[in-house]
Scaffold this motif. Structure first.
Motif, PDB file in Angstrom:
ATOM      1  N   TYR A   1       0.834  -1.097   0.053  1.00 52.52           N
ATOM      2  CA  TYR A   1       0.086   0.019  -0.034  1.00 52.52           C
ATOM      3  C   TYR A   1       0.864   1.270  -0.189  1.00 52.52           C
ATOM      4  N   ASP A   2       1.908   1.159   0.850  1.00 50.18           N
ATOM      5  CA  ASP A   2       3.032   2.416   0.847  1.00 50.18           C
ATOM      6  C   ASP A   2       3.487   2.576  -0.470  1.00 50.18           C
ATOM      7  N   SER A   3       4.064   1.679  -1.283  1.00 51.22           N
ATOM      8  CA  SER A   3       4.424   1.595  -2.521  1.00 51.22           C
ATOM      9  C   SER A   3       3.526   2.266  -3.365  1.00 51.22           C
ATOM     10  N   VAL A   4       2.636   1.870  -3.525  1.00 49.46           N
ATOM     11  CA  VAL A   4       1.311   2.271  -4.476  1.00 49.46           C
ATOM     12  C   VAL A   4       0.978   3.721  -4.221  1.00 49.46           C
ATOM     13  N   ILE A   5       0.841   4.372  -3.088  1.00 49.32           N
ATOM     14  CA  ILE A   5       0.682   5.653  -2.651  1.00 49.32           C
ATOM     15  C   ILE A   5       2.006   6.628  -3.267  1.00 49.32           C
ATOM     16  N   TYR A   6       3.087   6.227  -2.864  1.00 50.37           N
ATOM     17  CA  TYR A   6       4.260   6.801  -3.329  1.00 50.37           C
ATOM     18  C   TYR A   6       4.296   7.094  -4.883  1.00 50.37           C
ATOM     19  N   GLN A   7       4.080   5.760  -5.429  1.00 52.27           N
ATOM     20  CA  GLN A   7       4.148   5.664  -6.874  1.00 52.27           C
ATOM     21  C   GLN A   7       3.088   6.587  -7.614  1.00 52.27           C
ATOM     22  N   LEU A   8       1.861   6.473  -7.185  1.00 54.30           N
ATOM     23  CA  LEU A   8       0.861   7.554  -7.562  1.00 54.30           C
ATOM     24  C   LEU A   8       1.266   8.863  -7.758  1.00 54.30           C
ATOM     25  N   THR A   9       1.772   9.348  -6.539  1.00 52.26           N
ATOM     26  CA  THR A   9       2.410  10.802  -6.248  1.00 52.26           C
ATOM     27  C   THR A   9       3.417  11.039  -7.403  1.00 52.26           C
TER      28      THR A   9
ATOM     29  N   ASN B   1      15.693   9.663 -12.547  1.00 57.58           N
ATOM     30  CA  ASN B   1      15.459   8.620 -13.278  1.00 57.58           C
ATOM     31  C   ASN B   1      14.453   7.629 -12.637  1.00 57.58           C
ATOM     32  N   LEU B   2      12.896   7.752 -13.022  1.00 53.42           N
ATOM     33  CA  LEU B   2      11.930   7.345 -12.320  1.00 53.42           C
ATOM     34  C   LEU B   2      11.929   5.927 -12.578  1.00 53.42           C
ATOM     35  N   GLU B   3      12.733   5.340 -13.375  1.00 47.61           N
ATOM     36  CA  GLU B   3      12.385   3.675 -13.453  1.00 47.61           C
ATOM     37  C   GLU B   3      13.469   2.966 -12.684  1.00 47.61           C
ATOM     38  N   LYS B   4      14.129   3.727 -11.969  1.00 46.16           N
ATOM     39  CA  LYS B   4      15.101   3.075 -11.118  1.00 46.16           C
ATOM     40  C   LYS B   4      14.969   3.499  -9.793  1.00 46.16           C
ATOM     41  N   VAL B   5      14.198   4.518  -9.452  1.00 52.60           N
ATOM     42  CA  VAL B   5      14.253   4.892  -8.068  1.00 52.60           C
ATOM     43  C   VAL B   5      13.140   4.204  -7.172  1.00 52.60           C
ATOM     44  N   ASP B   6      13.652   4.134  -5.781  1.00 52.76           N
ATOM     45  CA  ASP B   6      12.887   3.612  -4.816  1.00 52.76           C
ATOM     46  C   ASP B   6      11.648   4.433  -4.469  1.00 52.76           C
ATOM     47  N   PRO B   7      10.268   4.335  -4.946  1.00 49.64           N
ATOM     48  CA  PRO B   7       9.521   5.486  -4.676  1.00 49.64           C
ATOM     49  C   PRO B   7       9.436   6.124  -3.321  1.00 49.64           C
ATOM     50  N   LYS B   8       9.406   5.300  -2.186  1.00 54.12           N
ATOM     51  CA  LYS B   8       9.450   6.014  -0.978  1.00 54.12           C
ATOM     52  C   LYS B   8      10.550   6.791  -0.638  1.00 54.12           C
ATOM     53  N   GLU B   9      11.864   6.374  -1.154  1.00 50.36           N
ATOM     54  CA  GLU B   9      13.018   6.941  -0.972  1.00 50.36           C
ATOM     55  C   GLU B   9      13.041   8.346  -1.662  1.00 50.36           C
ATOM     56  N   CYS B  10      12.618   7.986  -2.830  1.00 49.46           N
ATOM     57  CA  CYS B  10      12.438   9.589  -3.843  1.00 49.46           C
ATOM     58  C   CYS B  10      11.475  10.507  -3.276  1.00 49.46           C
ATOM     59  N   PHE B  11      10.442  10.022  -2.810  1.00 52.42           N
ATOM     60  CA  PHE B  11       9.393  11.076  -2.177  1.00 52.42           C
ATOM     61  C   PHE B  11      10.207  11.731  -0.998  1.00 52.42           C
ATOM     62  N   ARG B  12      10.890  10.813  -0.243  1.00 51.33           N
ATOM     63  CA  ARG B  12      11.508  11.752   0.971  1.00 51.33           C
ATOM     64  C   ARG B  12      12.781  12.651   0.292  1.00 51.33           C
ATOM     65  N   SER B  13      13.335  12.106  -0.398  1.00 54.74           N
ATOM     66  CA  SER B  13      14.670  13.000  -0.968  1.00 54.74           C
ATOM     67  C   SER B  13      13.961  14.255  -1.681  1.00 54.74           C
ATOM     68  N   LEU B  14      12.884  14.558  -2.070  1.00 58.65           N
ATOM     69  CA  LEU B  14      12.209  15.308  -2.727  1.00 58.65           C
ATOM     70  C   LEU B  14      11.506  16.314  -1.507  1.00 58.65           C
ATOM     71  N   LYS B  15      11.737  15.933  -0.279  1.00 56.38           N
ATOM     72  CA  LYS B  15      11.174  16.389   0.852  1.00 56.38           C
ATOM     73  C   LYS B  15       9.614  16.504   1.078  1.00 56.38           C
ATOM     74  N   GLY B  16       9.132  15.262   0.566  1.00 57.50           N
ATOM     75  CA  GLY B  16       7.697  15.035   0.597  1.00 57.50           C
ATOM     76  C   GLY B  16       7.195  14.805   1.943  1.00 57.50           C
ATOM     77  N   LEU B  17       6.111  14.961   2.627  1.00 57.36           N
ATOM     78  CA  LEU B  17       5.650  14.898   3.956  1.00 57.36           C
ATOM     79  C   LEU B  17       4.512  13.700   3.990  1.00 57.36           C
ATOM     80  N   SER B  18       4.815  13.061   4.788  1.00 59.75           N
ATOM     81  CA  SER B  18       3.997  11.970   5.401  1.00 59.75           C
ATOM     82  C   SER B  18       4.402  11.354   6.703  1.00 59.75           C
ATOM     83  N   ILE B  19       3.617  10.670   7.440  1.00 61.20           N
ATOM     84  CA  ILE B  19       3.897  10.227   8.768  1.00 61.20           C
ATOM     85  C   ILE B  19       3.599   8.902   8.995  1.00 61.20           C
ATOM     86  N   GLY B  20       4.798   8.205   9.275  1.00 62.51           N
ATOM     87  CA  GLY B  20       4.568   6.563   9.429  1.00 62.51           C
ATOM     88  C   GLY B  20       4.119   6.046   8.503  1.00 62.51           C
ATOM     89  N   ALA B  21       3.708   4.845   9.002  1.00 65.50           N
ATOM     90  CA  ALA B  21       2.920   3.822   7.873  1.00 65.50           C
ATOM     91  C   ALA B  21       1.741   4.601   7.231  1.00 65.50           C
TER      92      ALA B  21
END
Length: 520
Positions: free
Chosen positions: A273-281, A335-355
């Protein structure tokens, strides 16, 4: 030589492709032998049927496994699939280029010569100058033939004109719908190129609508554009966990004669579920920037919302659980084909809390300022509805105005007021009804879904979240298709009315209009 068996009967079994001749000395013996043979065959057939049933169930389990794996794979590769595509909008493929077929009247035009033959009109002759009665007879027959011809030609012309009038009504309706449809998209294209705010919002909504999305999900967005900073704000309704597939394998258990399903463990599903949400973003932002051929976007703000029910209070709520503010230049370096969605989201300073399963709210970077400028003047589409051959195929914005017009008829009074909102293709409110009656009145919100497939339960949940946001007392979800059991179950104890295609046709009939809905 005569046989000693006086009673003979040949029986067969098509399932086994077998036949047998039974012989006996008496009728009683023959009936007994026939019955015994048929019982043997029945036992064999039952074994064959059972074997076939097992084989069919094994094959069905294999198909279910393949479908489950493909479904999960689609979700797991959403970002990669989208990243490989530039999402420019091909308006030429969207616009209707077909012309209405020319008028053809197949009936042959009456021929005067056929009527001369029918009335035996002779040709002029030398004798007419000598014998006037011959000429008089010819002219009399000729006059009768012409009268008969004129009558038939008049009927022919009347029938032709009637069919031509019917043809022109349909052609005018077709050309009007075509013009309306094409003008809508041409205005979006021109408005986008010329910096019109509404057109820019419509353009990017259209880009997301044409982007690939798993069939289990329904796109529900609201966009706004800030021209000074060239910022696009996207409010995206994210899927709940119930919207995602959980099954990973299926097994046929012979002892229980049933197919059992193996699902992800809760830990596996939470990560999924986490992966799906970060991918959608990330996927959404890529599709917006990729479709931006005129580079009117310098910044994209993504706010991901979910609708849920508080386990503590039992009340429904809407929470923003992810928010990301990213510039064009920084995002296009990825390079979106190789990133980890969650780590990429965090590196862009996206905000989310926990799971993300906890639906913990975060404050969006930027939000819409909602105001009454969203209302527009209603277009009188309903006046021409009977000329529309299939309302499930009409332009989406016309359908929204059509539904708005229907509700204007349904709620018409001196005090009631129906407002139509700006068309945005985003699944938002399409009409608002204000009923001042102190007992049965209130604020009603209406959403129109011009679908040809089942409306997902998420659309009903989204409507309920909108009702809460708007402080509405009732909601109407109108579609040209149909709803599933989950949608009716969700709406059962809530002030929501689900209007499917068949009931929509009934409502039009009640208000004096004849409409058609067809999946063809």
């Amino acid at each position: 030589m005569a046989t000693k068996y006086q009673f003979v009967k040949t029986i067969s079994n098509s399932r086994l492709s077998q036949s047998k001749t039974i012989k006996a000395l008496t009728q009683y013996e023959l009936d007994r032998k026939v019955d015994e043979q048929r019982k043997k065959w029945k036992s064999q057939v039952n074994k064959l049927n059972e074997r076939d049933k097992v084989e069919n169930e094994l094959l069905r389990a294999e198909r279910l496994i393949k479908q489950a794996q493909q479904s999960i794979e689609v979700f797991q590769n959403m970002l990669k699939t989208s990243a490989r595509v530039h999402h420019y909008i091909d308006f030429d493929s969207i616009l209707i280029s077909d012309e209405y077929p020319p008028f053809i009247f197949k009936e042959a035009t009456p021929n005067i010569n056929d009527f001369y033959l029918k009335h035996n009109v002779p040709s002029p002759s030398y004798w007419e100058d000598l014998l006037l009665f011959i000429k008089s007879s010819r002219l009399k027959k000729e006059s009768a033939a012409k009268l008969d011809y004129d009558k038939e030609y008049g009927i022919y012309q009347e029938k032709k004109q009637q069919l031509y009038n019917q043809y022109m009504e349909k052609k005018i309706a077709f050309d009007s719908n075509k013009s309306s449809y094409n003008n809508l998209y041409e205005n979006i294209r021109e408005g986008y190129l010329n910096g019109n705010i509404d057109s820019i919002c419509d353009y990017f909504s259209l880009a997301l609508e044409h982007a690939p999305l798993p069939k289990e999900l329904a796109l529900n967005i609201e966009v706004n554009y800030l021209p000074v900073s060239q910022t696009l704000i996207v409010d995206y309704t994210l899927p709940n966990q119930d919207d995602l597939p959980r099954a990973v394998s299926y097994t046929y258990v012979k002892t229980r004669k049933e197919i059992t399903v193996k699902k992800m463990t809760q830990k596996e599903f939470d990560a999924f579920y986490d992966s799906v949400i970060y991918q959608l973003t990330l996927k959404t932002i890529h599709e917006l920037l990729s479709s931006d051929s005129s580079e009117v976007l310098q910044t994209v703000v993504f706010n991901g919302y979910v609708h849920g029910t508080s386990l503590a209070t039992g009340n429904d709520f809407t929470s923003c659980i992810v928010t990301l503010n990213v510039g064009r230049e920084d995002f296009l370096k990825l390079n979106l084909e190789k990133v980890d969605p969650k780590e990429c989201f965090r590196s862009l300073k996206g905000l989310s809390i926990g799971a993300l399963k906890n639906l913990s709210p975060v404050k969006p970077y930027m939000q819409f300022s909602k105001n009454e400028n969203r209302f527009v003047e209603s277009r009188n589409i309903i006046a021409e509805v009977e000329n529309i051959p299939n309302i499930s195929k009409m332009p989406w914005d016309d359908f929204e105005h059509l539904v708005g017009g229907l509700f204007e008829r349904m709620f018409y009074s001196d005090n009631n007021e129906v407002k139509i909102t700006k068309a945005s293709r985003d699944g938002g409110i399409d009409a608002i009804v204000f009923d001042p009656d102190p007992i049965r009145g209130g604020k009603f919100v209406v959403q129109a879904k011009r679908y040809n497939a089942v409306v997902q339960p998420s659309a009903v949940r989204d409507l309920y979240g909108t009702m809460i946001d708007e402080g509405a007392t009732k909601g109407f979800l109108v579609t040209t298709s149909y709803y599933g059991e989950d949608s009716y179950r969700f709406a059962n104890d809530k002030p929501i009315t689900l209007i499917d295609g068949s009931y929509l046709v009934h409502l039009f009939q009640e208000n004096g209009y004849s409409v058609k809905i067809s999946s063809e």
